[in-house]
Write a protein that holds these residues in place. Structure first.
Motif, PDB file in Angstrom:
ATOM      1  N   SER A 154       0.815  -1.223   0.000  1.00 16.50           N
ATOM      2  CA  SER A 154       0.000   0.000   0.000  1.00 16.50           C
ATOM      3  C   SER A 154       0.846   1.270   0.000  1.00 16.50           C
ATOM      4  O   SER A 154       0.449   2.280   0.581  1.00 16.50           O
ATOM      5  CB  SER A 154      -0.927   0.004   1.228  1.00 16.50           C
ATOM      6  N   ALA A 155       2.008   1.215  -0.653  1.00 11.98           N
ATOM      7  CA  ALA A 155       2.901   2.380  -0.651  1.00 11.98           C
ATOM      8  C   ALA A 155       2.237   3.603  -1.277  1.00 11.98           C
ATOM      9  O   ALA A 155       2.389   4.733  -0.788  1.00 11.98           O
ATOM     10  CB  ALA A 155       4.193   2.052  -1.382  1.00 11.98           C
ATOM     11  N   LEU A 156       1.482   3.385  -2.347  1.00  8.16           N
ATOM     12  CA  LEU A 156       0.839   4.514  -3.032  1.00  8.16           C
ATOM     13  C   LEU A 156      -0.184   5.188  -2.127  1.00  8.16           C
ATOM     14  O   LEU A 156      -0.255   6.427  -2.061  1.00  8.16           O
ATOM     15  CB  LEU A 156       0.174   4.033  -4.323  1.00  8.16           C
ATOM     16  N   ILE A 157      -0.965   4.383  -1.418  1.00  7.33           N
ATOM     17  CA  ILE A 157      -1.942   4.936  -0.478  1.00  7.33           C
ATOM     18  C   ILE A 157      -1.224   5.706   0.621  1.00  7.33           C
ATOM     19  O   ILE A 157      -1.650   6.797   1.029  1.00  7.33           O
ATOM     20  CB  ILE A 157      -2.810   3.817   0.128  1.00  7.33           C
ATOM     21  N   GLY A 158      -0.119   5.149   1.105  1.00 13.08           N
ATOM     22  CA  GLY A 158       0.649   5.815   2.154  1.00 13.08           C
ATOM     23  C   GLY A 158       1.159   7.184   1.721  1.00 13.08           C
ATOM     24  O   GLY A 158       1.059   8.150   2.479  1.00 13.08           O
ATOM     25  N   PHE A 159       1.692   7.262   0.511  1.00 11.32           N
ATOM     26  CA  PHE A 159       2.208   8.544   0.041  1.00 11.32           C
ATOM     27  C   PHE A 159       1.076   9.536  -0.240  1.00 11.32           C
ATOM     28  O   PHE A 159       1.228  10.738   0.008  1.00 11.32           O
ATOM     29  CB  PHE A 159       3.075   8.345  -1.204  1.00 11.32           C
ATOM     30  N   ALA A 160      -0.053   9.045  -0.740  1.00 10.69           N
ATOM     31  CA  ALA A 160      -1.196   9.933  -0.969  1.00 10.69           C
ATOM     32  C   ALA A 160      -1.696  10.506   0.357  1.00 10.69           C
ATOM     33  O   ALA A 160      -1.947  11.708   0.475  1.00 10.69           O
ATOM     34  CB  ALA A 160      -2.319   9.170  -1.675  1.00 10.69           C
ATOM     35  N   ALA A 161      -1.826   9.631   1.360  1.00  5.31           N
ATOM     36  CA  ALA A 161      -2.269  10.093   2.679  1.00  5.31           C
ATOM     37  C   ALA A 161      -1.234  11.020   3.304  1.00  5.31           C
ATOM     38  O   ALA A 161      -1.587  12.004   3.963  1.00  5.31           O
ATOM     39  CB  ALA A 161      -2.527   8.892   3.593  1.00  5.31           C
ATOM     40  N   GLY A 162       0.052  10.725   3.097  1.00  7.70           N
ATOM     41  CA  GLY A 162       1.109  11.596   3.615  1.00  7.70           C
ATOM     42  C   GLY A 162       1.052  12.979   3.012  1.00  7.70           C
ATOM     43  O   GLY A 162       1.232  13.987   3.711  1.00  7.70           O
ATOM     44  N   ALA A 163       0.800  13.047   1.700  1.00  5.25           N
ATOM     45  CA  ALA A 163       0.681  14.351   1.038  1.00  5.25           C
ATOM     46  C   ALA A 163      -0.519  15.123   1.574  1.00  5.25           C
ATOM     47  O   ALA A 163      -0.446  16.344   1.807  1.00  5.25           O
ATOM     48  CB  ALA A 163       0.555  14.153  -0.475  1.00  5.25           C
ATOM     49  N   MET A 164      -1.640  14.424   1.785  1.00  5.69           N
ATOM     50  CA  MET A 164      -2.827  15.073   2.341  1.00  5.69           C
ATOM     51  C   MET A 164      -2.562  15.552   3.765  1.00  5.69           C
ATOM     52  O   MET A 164      -2.995  16.636   4.162  1.00  5.69           O
ATOM     53  CB  MET A 164      -4.009  14.107   2.311  1.00  5.69           C
ATOM     54  N   GLN A 165      -1.833  14.739   4.533  1.00  4.64           N
ATOM     55  CA  GLN A 165      -1.554  15.082   5.922  1.00  4.64           C
ATOM     56  C   GLN A 165      -0.723  16.357   6.026  1.00  4.64           C
ATOM     57  O   GLN A 165      -1.072  17.289   6.763  1.00  4.64           O
ATOM     58  CB  GLN A 165      -0.835  13.930   6.615  1.00  4.64           C
ATOM     59  N   ILE A 166       0.387  16.417   5.302  1.00  2.87           N
ATOM     60  CA  ILE A 166       1.253  17.589   5.431  1.00  2.87           C
ATOM     61  C   ILE A 166       0.620  18.821   4.785  1.00  2.87           C
ATOM     62  O   ILE A 166       0.808  19.944   5.259  1.00  2.87           O
ATOM     63  CB  ILE A 166       2.663  17.341   4.864  1.00  2.87           C
ATOM     64  N   GLY A 167      -0.155  18.617   3.706  1.00  4.01           N
ATOM     65  CA  GLY A 167      -0.845  19.755   3.096  1.00  4.01           C
ATOM     66  C   GLY A 167      -1.824  20.384   4.077  1.00  4.01           C
ATOM     67  O   GLY A 167      -1.857  21.606   4.243  1.00  4.01           O
ATOM     68  N   ALA A 168      -2.614  19.529   4.741  1.00  5.92           N
ATOM     69  CA  ALA A 168      -3.570  20.026   5.731  1.00  5.92           C
ATOM     70  C   ALA A 168      -2.851  20.714   6.878  1.00  5.92           C
ATOM     71  O   ALA A 168      -3.261  21.786   7.338  1.00  5.92           O
ATOM     72  CB  ALA A 168      -4.422  18.868   6.251  1.00  5.92           C
TER      73      ALA A 168
END
Length: 281
Positions: free
Chosen positions: A206-220
């Motif tokens: 689930s690396a892609l999901i992890g990076f997508a969630a990471g981008a959303m996390q730091i953006g927020a």
């Protein structure tokens, strides 16, 4: 609080609800959180050359915030192990605005108008109302409540510390970038000792999901740190909790966790709180 800041905080709220949903649905939640925060740290490293370093005066608050965020990163997934997104998220987020209002008054000397206090109160009550799925308090699991409240305490604590730190840092984004690097690495290293095999599986599957969630996390988070530095902390915290409405939609229509009359009650209270809190500020 200006319309521009209001819109930015609402965008951050939507992003925050989104990455929380990904944590809820993706495998071992502590392992997923570790990968998400590491992804956020890696992405933050790319931003590092483009921001100024925070002033030394802010470093103690930066270190304290890293520790608080790390605690938050563990309390939240454990809470999701015991309860639904539609219940854990409102409890965690709903406890924060009142605590932040008190903290901002005590530590930053901030005060808000009577109208703003009414609005913040409505926001807090509104998001907490979402915990009553179908109007039945008995559906709430004690462990879920405990860890969700612990998460809420962390949220309130880092909101105040981040606001104070960003104001002393000289560079708001610099403070935010350094923080996401620090707490991402610390969270990952602690989780690696605890969940090495599970983390390896998440990275593999689930690396892609992890990076997508990471981008959303730091953006927020970067948006919120900026808002905390230029607008009253209590107001920013209250408005940010509208993320609960986004979480309610995800909980109901994507995760199929159910829908009850309290969702309507909550939406009404939150909307009223938003109108009132902005009316005289």
């Amino acid at each position: 609080m200006s319309l521009e800041i209001t819109l930015l905080v609402l965008i951050a709220a939507a992003l925050h609800a989104g990455w929380n949903a990904l944590i809820k649905i993706s495998g071992d939640r502590i392992a997923v959180m570790a990968v998400v925060t590491l992804a956020g740290a890696v992405l933050s490293l790319f931003a590092l050359p483009f921001v100024e370093s925070p002033a030394p005066a802010s470093w103690p608050l930066l270190a304290l915030s890293i520790l608080i965020h790390t605690g938050y990163h563990f309390f939240l997934p454990v809470a999701y192990d015991h309860g639904d997104l539609g219940q854990v998220y409102p409890i965690a987020r709903g406890a924060a605005p009142i605590l932040v209002t008190v903290g901002a008054f005590v530590f930053a000397g901030e005060s808000v108008s009577g109208f703003a206090l009414v609005g913040i109160g409505c926001l807090a009550v509104g998001v907490m109302a979402l915990t009553f799925d179908g109007g039945k308090a008995s559906s709430i699991k004690p462990k879920a409540v405990f860890f969700a409240l612990a998460t809420g305490v962390c949220i309130a604590a880092y909101t105040v510390v981040d606001g104070l730190g960003a104001r002393q840092a000289g560079s708001i984004l610099g403070f935010a970038v350094w923080l996401t690097i620090g707490d991402g690495i610390l969270t990952f290293l602690i989780a690696l000792i605890w969940k090495r095999r599970e983390i390896t599986g998440v990275i593999r599957d689930s690396a892609l999901i992890g990076f997508a969630a990471g981008a959303m996390q730091i953006g927020a988070y970067w948006i919120i740190v900026y808002a905390l530095a230029v607008a009253p902390m209590a107001m920013v915290s209250g408005l940010r909790e509208t993320s609960v409405l986004f979480a309610a939609l995800i909980s109901t229509f994507i995760l199929k966790e159910g829908f009850g009359v309290w969702r309507f009650v909550s939406a009404t209270l939150v909307t009223f709180g938003l109108i009132v809190s902005r009316a005289r500020n």
